[in-house]
Structures are given as C-alpha cells and as structure tokens.
Design an enzyme around this catalytic site. Sequence first.
Site, PDB file in Angstrom:
ATOM      1  N   SER A   1       0.801  -1.254   0.007  1.00 41.77           N
ATOM      2  CA  SER A   1       0.038   0.198  -0.039  1.00 41.77           C
ATOM      3  C   SER A   1       0.791   1.201  -0.181  1.00 41.77           C
ATOM      4  O   SER A   1       2.125   1.175   0.392  1.00 41.77           O
ATOM      5  CB  SER A   1      -0.782   0.219   1.494  1.00 41.77           C
ATOM      6  OG  SER A   1      -1.990  -1.134   0.994  1.00 41.77           O
ATOM      7  N   ALA A   2       0.092   2.340  -0.392  1.00 44.90           N
ATOM      8  CA  ALA A   2       0.944   3.484  -0.397  1.00 44.90           C
ATOM      9  C   ALA A   2       1.587   3.820   1.080  1.00 44.90           C
ATOM     10  O   ALA A   2       0.782   3.538   2.083  1.00 44.90           O
ATOM     11  CB  ALA A   2       0.127   4.637  -0.821  1.00 44.90           C
TER      12      ALA A   2
END
Length: 393
Positions: free
Chosen positions: A72-73
């Site tokens: 994920s970011a």
Amino acid sequence: MAHLTLRTLLAGGEEAASNAGMVEDLRRSGALRSPECVAAFRAIDRGRFWVEGSGATAYADMPLRHGRLHQSAPHIYARALEALLPLKPGMSFLNIGSGTGYFSSLVAELLGEGSINDGIDIWPETVAHAKDRCQRLGKHSIEFNLGNIYQLDINVCMRYDRIYIGACASQRAKYLYDLLEIGGILVAPFQAGHTQQLRRVVRQSEMKFKEEVLNSVHFAALVEPAPTVAEPPPPTPTGDEEDEEGEADVGDRSAGAASMKPPSLGLPGVPFTFALRQRPWTLERTWAYPFAFRCVVAAVAHGRTQDPFALCLPPEVWVAHILPWCPRWWFEPPTGKPPPSAPAARALSAFALASQTVRRVLHLSAAAAGGRSSPKAVDGGSNGNGGASHAEP
C-alpha cells in the site's frame, strides 16, 4: 519502473529519493505524527521489502504491485500505524494480508522481539518473500502463515491485541471482530455499500464493539473462497446504528450474558479449516499469555495456602496436566469488576480461579471419557469463543 514514476506524477504525488525523504514527506503531510511511529518508519527501510532495482520508486507515496507482491502507499501504512496506537511490548499483533512483511516489521519496531507478531496471506510466494525479507533484517519473531482469513476458525484461535487488514473485507466479515482481545484495536477497510471505509474498531467488552470510520479508501478485496457447504439461515438483525460522524456503536449481540453468545460461523457456505496459535500452554510460553493467566501460573507454582496442612497439588501436576488445558482468556476478571490492586489480593484471586480450573479440567476429562456431568457450579459450557464460561462463585 518508468511507468510507475509517471503514475506518481499524474496522481500529483512526489517520488522521494530515499527512505529518509519518504519519512520526512509523511511527517510534513501529517500522516505521521507520533514520535514512536516516525522512529519506526525511519528504522524500517521500505525499499528493502520491495523488488531489487526499483530505486526511488519504492519510496513513492503510491501503491506498488509486482506479480503477487503488493504494498500500500506509505501514507496508508502511516495512518494505520497511528490508528493502532498505543503499541507496547508484550502486545500481540495479527496482520491479515501481510504481503511483503513491511507493515509487520513496522509494528515489530514498537512491540519488540518478545511479542507475538503473526501474518497471514493466501499466496505461497508472498509468504516466502516476507519471511526472507524479515530474516534479512533480523526480525525473527514474526511468523508468516499461509491461509485464507475467511477459513480461520476464530472460535478456537487465540485473540489479538492489535489487528490490521491490508485488503478490503466483505460486509459479512464483521465476525472478524471476534479475533480481538477485550480492549483490542482493529484497523481495516470494510465494504460499505458501493464504497469502502477504513475503520478503527475497539472491543469494549465480550459483546460490545466501538466503530469509528477514519476515511474512505480504495483497496483490493480479500479473496473469498467458493462456498462448499449449504448456507445457514440468515442471522437476526442486530440493530447496529451509525451516527452522522461515521462512528458506530455495535451494541450487545444478544440479550443474554456472554456465556450465551453463539459461536461465530464465518461467511455463508465457507467452513473453517485451520487456526493460529493452537499450541498448548507451556512454562516457556507463559510470557505470551495475558496478565491474569500469568498471575495464576505464579500462584500455583510459588504460592502456598494459609493452612499448612491443606492438601495442594504439586506444581509439576499443574504444569504438565492442568494449565495446558486452559484457554488463555479463562482467568480474565469478569467485565465491570476492577482487578485487585494489591499483589496479595491478586494471589488470593488466582488461587480461587485455580481451584475452579481443577474442577473444570476434571469435568472436561470426565466428559471425554464418557463420565457423568459435573455439578452445576462447575460450568463447562462454551462461551462461544472456544473456551469454557466463567463459573460463578
């Protein structure tokens, strides 16, 4: 990786040149706020968990995907870590959809090497990647498991103090809340109609959960196994209500006491097939058990009754034949009653609980051998979570 850099620029983000630059960007944006979370992000280099040769792309504030691998970011992980606070040594953590192992390592920085830190993922190559990267960094206490969370038997699995889900859970998956210890926190995206909500869930009691919607997100969905058995009848509506600020108070799931709570059934048609942390108690693993359980162990191993002529079981009998039968939550104090404050009072309470344990174990042994039912005071019934109900004094 040039196409990833272009995607970052199109999304309006900036690509940090290093882990230190990424952390500084997260701190300036407000995604990272607490000193302990900032220190964890600085200590764990995100690039070491990604594909070799990715360069600065590994530190871009964007999600990354390479085959089965996914991260994920950074700002998503930062917000999740902040929402899981407080994270203290000795707490247990479960990472559902553990991926590359990056977030599990961030949490490990705060929990320490002596804590339970479990990950679960459905892809063998992802589990192997996470094990390899964590071993390289010396994170030997993190255990990664292969399996689908929807097939995890939460009725016999241990409970966790903190849980993070790295993919969107179904609307029907709120039963996963039962993996939390009382007082535990879960941070996860859940499907809500046509949108996804990142929720922070606190287990306030055996039957009561407090939900808070942090923000709207977009995650890949947790993979649901195909149904293999007939679906049970639909559950009775619980009357859960959500207020205008995105907070939901999930009230009592039944009108009865906690001992009347039915076992969790999971997704319709999807049977439970495995459990985590099913190993029985041993003296060497006492550290992994709740404080109340450790008090009982100390009392029966080192304590003495006031009556010197009273018959007592030897500590060896407790260690070899009684405590391994006991679920980790058996000795938790009843909800609403504060725990004793003095060590002497704790020891006396531990002895009282220990005597109940002997009767419970004898009841279980007799039941397994086809013996008679025990007296009513020895309540060996299920509390719906894989353990026996608390006997009333």
